[in-house]
Design a protein around this motif. Sequence first.
Motif, mmCIF file in Angstrom:
data_model
loop_
_atom_site.group_PDB
_atom_site.id
_atom_site.type_symbol
_atom_site.label_atom_id
_atom_site.label_comp_id
_atom_site.label_asym_id
_atom_site.label_seq_id
_atom_site.Cartn_x
_atom_site.Cartn_y
_atom_site.Cartn_z
ATOM 1 N N ARG A 170 -1.581 -92.097 -24.766
ATOM 2 C CA ARG A 170 -0.736 -90.905 -24.613
ATOM 3 C C ARG A 170 -0.230 -90.510 -25.999
ATOM 4 N NH1 ARG A 170 3.708 -93.717 -21.178
ATOM 5 N NH2 ARG A 170 3.223 -95.215 -22.832
ATOM 6 N N THR A 187 -10.824 -86.621 -29.693
ATOM 7 C CA THR A 187 -11.328 -86.795 -28.333
ATOM 8 C C THR A 187 -12.849 -86.825 -28.313
ATOM 9 O OG1 THR A 187 -9.374 -85.738 -27.369
ATOM 10 C CG2 THR A 187 -11.373 -85.769 -26.027
ATOM 11 N N GLU A 196 -12.370 -93.632 -23.560
ATOM 12 C CA GLU A 196 -11.602 -92.633 -22.815
ATOM 13 C C GLU A 196 -10.957 -91.614 -23.750
ATOM 14 O OE1 GLU A 196 -8.835 -93.878 -19.764
ATOM 15 O OE2 GLU A 196 -9.776 -95.855 -19.702
ATOM 16 N N THR A 199 -4.615 -88.470 -24.050
ATOM 17 C CA THR A 199 -3.880 -87.442 -23.322
ATOM 18 C C THR A 199 -2.810 -86.857 -24.227
ATOM 19 O OG1 THR A 199 -4.224 -88.591 -21.218
ATOM 20 C CG2 THR A 199 -2.445 -86.954 -21.303
#
Length: 309
Positions: A170, A187, A196, A199
Amino acid sequence: MKLSRLSTTVLAGAAMLALASCSAGGGSTDSTASPAEATTATVNTEAPVYDQLPEAIQDAGVINIAGDTHPPYRTLQENGEITGIDPDIQAALAEQLGVPFAIQTSSGLDAMLTGMLSGRYDAFNGPVRTTAEREEDFDAVVWMTTRTSYLYLTERQDELGAPEDVCGARVAGVTGSVTESQLEHYTQWCSDNGLEAPTFLGLEDTNSTILAIQSDRADYAGTTQTAALDLQAQDEGTFEFVVQSDEQGAGVDQLAMFMPKDNELAPAMLAAFEGIFANGEYDRIMSEWELDDVTVDAPTLNPMTESGE
């Protein structure tokens, strides 16, 4: 003013802004500084660049510049004074322009950009990267560069200290900032390596992002490398950070002072920047703030859409 002379923590500045936000009903905040609070107290019509100023600025006798709290660019002290790189640069520019700056405090990049377009502010000095899209609405004088960094609590070094740890984490950042766009590149790097996606948690200002990692709302606070170094120096042992590399799509962002095109202030501001580059004030200020690694050789106007001359 050197980094070692800072006396207010990020939390103190955040508390003051939080009080202001409450009084305004939780929205973005604006307060108008009086001319007495401006960088320079008087108008000097004999200053090198005064004659290049638009008539409206000459008549007003002040340049109203938007600013949020973003150490080390701007730090709101307990007595209401704003210190940092930005006021130091403004003082040097005011000597060239012949009119003072008055910082109008605001919260949120969108509020400051729209405030310029509505005529509330004459300029905003970021740190904001220039883009071709932004240069459609604003004139941008580039005067420094930066890389994006991801700040985290030292106590979490084992789980957050490697570049791949940002993937799936995060990340708090200022909405519309360099960090938000750079995280998109990160990303892609994560995806290419089978990891992954991080966020993004969009917040109004830098203090909010620091509070987010301290309250475990986020793992990292995305910020400029300059701000990360400053925060680390202020609170030794509390923070570490990961710098986004070229491999992760970082590149070097050009940071600029923005002015709405219709106020015609940009040519005079570019000349003022050229003046402080020529007289050594730019190098002096950047060195005092330990920012030699992010300096530029010369200021440029609208480099994404023009030649920069």
